[in-house]
Design a protein around this motif. Structure first.
Motif, short mmCIF file in Angstrom:
data_model
loop_
_atom_site.label_atom_id
_atom_site.label_comp_id
_atom_site.label_asym_id
_atom_site.label_seq_id
_atom_site.Cartn_x
_atom_site.Cartn_y
_atom_site.Cartn_z
N PRO A 44 48.89 36.91 48.42
CA PRO A 44 48.76 38.00 47.45
C PRO A 44 47.64 38.98 47.79
O PRO A 44 47.73 40.17 47.52
CB PRO A 44 48.48 37.27 46.12
CG PRO A 44 48.11 35.90 46.47
CD PRO A 44 48.72 35.59 47.78
N MET A 45 46.58 38.45 48.43
CA MET A 45 45.48 39.34 48.87
C MET A 45 45.97 40.28 49.97
O MET A 45 45.58 41.45 50.02
CB MET A 45 44.32 38.51 49.41
CG MET A 45 43.33 38.05 48.37
SD MET A 45 41.97 37.18 49.16
CE MET A 45 40.68 38.39 48.97
N VAL A 46 46.81 39.73 50.86
CA VAL A 46 47.35 40.56 51.95
C VAL A 46 48.25 41.65 51.36
O VAL A 46 48.17 42.82 51.74
CB VAL A 46 48.14 39.69 52.97
CG1 VAL A 46 48.69 40.56 54.09
CG2 VAL A 46 47.26 38.59 53.55
N GLY A 47 49.10 41.23 50.40
CA GLY A 47 49.98 42.20 49.74
C GLY A 47 49.18 43.28 49.03
O GLY A 47 49.48 44.48 49.12
N TRP A 48 48.13 42.87 48.33
CA TRP A 48 47.25 43.80 47.61
C TRP A 48 46.60 44.77 48.60
O TRP A 48 46.59 46.00 48.38
CB TRP A 48 46.17 43.00 46.86
CG TRP A 48 45.27 43.82 45.98
CD1 TRP A 48 44.30 44.68 46.39
CD2 TRP A 48 45.26 43.84 44.55
NE1 TRP A 48 43.68 45.24 45.30
CE2 TRP A 48 44.24 44.74 44.17
CE3 TRP A 48 45.99 43.18 43.57
CZ2 TRP A 48 43.96 44.98 42.83
CZ3 TRP A 48 45.68 43.43 42.23
CH2 TRP A 48 44.69 44.34 41.88
N ALA A 49 46.08 44.22 49.70
CA ALA A 49 45.42 45.06 50.72
C ALA A 49 46.42 46.02 51.36
O ALA A 49 46.06 47.14 51.72
CB ALA A 49 44.77 44.18 51.78
N ALA A 50 47.68 45.57 51.51
CA ALA A 50 48.70 46.45 52.11
C ALA A 50 48.91 47.69 51.25
O ALA A 50 49.11 48.78 51.77
CB ALA A 50 50.01 45.69 52.27
N ALA A 51 48.86 47.52 49.93
CA ALA A 51 49.09 48.65 49.02
C ALA A 51 47.85 49.51 48.82
O ALA A 51 47.94 50.73 48.72
CB ALA A 51 49.59 48.13 47.68
N GLY A 69 44.62 48.95 50.58
CA GLY A 69 43.66 48.99 51.70
C GLY A 69 42.33 48.38 51.33
O GLY A 69 41.32 48.65 51.98
N ASP A 70 42.32 47.55 50.30
CA ASP A 70 41.06 47.09 49.74
C ASP A 70 41.11 45.60 49.35
O ASP A 70 42.18 45.04 49.12
CB ASP A 70 40.75 47.91 48.49
CG ASP A 70 39.27 48.09 48.26
OD1 ASP A 70 38.49 47.54 49.07
OD2 ASP A 70 38.89 48.75 47.27
N ILE A 71 39.93 44.98 49.26
CA ILE A 71 39.82 43.63 48.70
C ILE A 71 38.96 43.76 47.44
O ILE A 71 37.83 44.25 47.51
CB ILE A 71 39.14 42.66 49.70
CG1 ILE A 71 39.99 42.53 50.96
CG2 ILE A 71 38.92 41.28 49.07
CD1 ILE A 71 39.30 41.80 52.10
N THR A 72 39.52 43.37 46.30
CA THR A 72 38.81 43.59 45.04
C THR A 72 38.67 42.27 44.26
O THR A 72 39.19 41.24 44.69
CB THR A 72 39.59 44.58 44.14
OG1 THR A 72 40.84 43.97 43.82
CG2 THR A 72 39.85 45.89 44.84
N ILE A 73 38.02 42.35 43.10
CA ILE A 73 37.88 41.16 42.25
C ILE A 73 39.25 40.68 41.80
O ILE A 73 39.54 39.48 41.78
CB ILE A 73 36.97 41.48 41.03
CG1 ILE A 73 35.53 41.71 41.50
CG2 ILE A 73 36.99 40.32 40.02
CD1 ILE A 73 34.58 42.15 40.42
#
Lengths: 326, 58
Positions: A167-174, A176-180
């Motif tokens: 899910p972090m990879v998917g989030w970063a794909a959309a 471009g960031d890593i968040t809380i």
């Protein structure tokens, strides 16, 4: 930790002409398609929940790359574990222990898919997502498979991170960031992994013992494992409050999380109070969900935990989709 | 005396029909997947460049 005699259980399938009999479907099986569905779904959820909009084609291509990356790490896992897989009823029909292909084919397949998936994700989305995917493959294949799995009963606690990254990879794909928020998605799967796998390990104790894999029930005993499952179920429930606090989860998530976590805790409590994993005969059933009497509580928790994860991420995704359309 | 045409490859063993069929299917699968990958990369490039405001000659 592995018994040296286990090496003899794996028979490489060299025919007289040294030509493999592996079919494309065997390579597909090497990618653990059932595990891949969970990875794809959680990665998709991460992508949907992330802020910002993404071109539909690029989003689909990103999910495809993440799925291929998961398949690549599964192939590398099967390459490394061909010997122990041959000893376990649950895994002995996999392509390598079944003698359908040789190890070098699995290794090559895993390496090529790893490279293509990371490269593809870098093109489809961004370098942050591609870097995270590369790290996930490395973590699963090297840190978990080669190191942790055979050396410590905490293998799936730490190694669970590999399954929590999608899910972090998917989030970063959309984004471009890593968040809380993306870290919270990671934490939910991270805390879910120990009770999920230990429930399985409780009724597959014989399998893991035969293969010399130090799972918690084999090392600390069934009683200690059952208690730890319950403790992790409580920690998981607390973790699930996170998305409500940050605003990632709304009323739908709140309701789903409440019901599912109560169910999870209740089933974990039943496991704690049961005698799961204490059978005198350590012979395991062949099927993933087949159990002998006494282990049913563990089997029920294992089955419920899969529905739990799908429903939790489904609720978060649904909420995010409703928000973006309204 | 050995026939030179028969001893081209020493130790060569004729593959079985099952091995040959499996190899053929693997070759088709590899070919298909490589073609799909090339198309995917091309399509991704086009979409990415367009989304960044790039122009293509018509």
């Amino acid at each position: 930790m592995t018994d040296p005699s286990t090496a003899q259980a794996y028979n490489p399938p060299h025919g007289e002409a040294g030509l493999s009999v592996a079919e494309p479907r065997d390579f597909y099986a090497l990618m653990k398609p059932r595990v891949m569905t969970l990875v794809v779904f959680t990665a998709w959820a991460g992508l949907v929940c992330a802020p910002g909009q993404m071109n539909l084609f690029l989003a689909a291509a990103s999910i495809l790359c993440i799925a291929v990356g998961a398949g690549a790490s599964a192939a590398l896992n099967m390459w490394y574990e061909a010997d122990t897989d041959a000893l376990m009823s649950r895994t002995k029909t996999r392509p390598l222990p079944a003698g359908k292909m040789d190890r070098s084919s699995a290794l090559g397949f895993g390496i090529i898919l790893s490279a293509l998936s990371v490269l593809g994700l870098a093109i489809a989305s961004n370098y942050v997502a591609a870097g995270l995917l590369a790290f996930t493959i490395f973590f699963y294949a090297v840190i978990y498979t080669m190191w942790l799995k055979r050396s410590t009963p905490q293998n799936i606690v730490i190694g669970g991170a590999a399954g929590a990254f999608p899910p972090m990879v998917g989030w970063a794909a959309a984004s471009g960031d890593i968040t809380i928020d993306s870290t919270l998605l990671f934490l939910i799967i991270f805390m879910w992994t120990p009770p999920h796998f230990w429930a399985l390990a409780l009724y597959k104790t014989g399998d893991y013992h035969k293969a010399g894999i130090p799972m918690m029930p084999n090392v600390k005993g069934a009683k200690s494992t059952r208690l730890q499952i319950f403790v992790y179920a409580l920690i998981l429930a607390v973790t699930c409050i996170g998305p409500i606090v940050t605003g990632l989860g709304g009323p739908i998530y709140m309701l789903v999380a409440l019901v599912l976590n109560l169910g999870f805790i209740a089933l974990a409590y039943k496991v704690w109070q049961s005698r799961a994993g204490e059978r005198a005969d350590a012979a395991d059933e062949a099927g993933l969900y087949d159990v002998t009497k006494g282990d049913r509580a563990a089997r029920n928790l294992f089955a419920f935990s899969i529905i739990y994860l799908f429903a939790m991420f489904g609720a978060l995704s649904a909420e995010s989709l409703i928000r973006s359309f309204s | 005396m050995n026939n030179p045409h028969e001893s081209k490859l020493d130790g060569y063993v004729e593959p079985t029909q099952q091995q040959l069929t499996a190899r053929k299917r693997r070759n088709y699968a590899i070919g298909g997947l490589l073609a799909a990958f090339c198309i995917l990369v091309f399509a991704l490039m086009v979409v990415k460049i367009k989304s960044m405001g790039g122009q293509f000659p018509s």
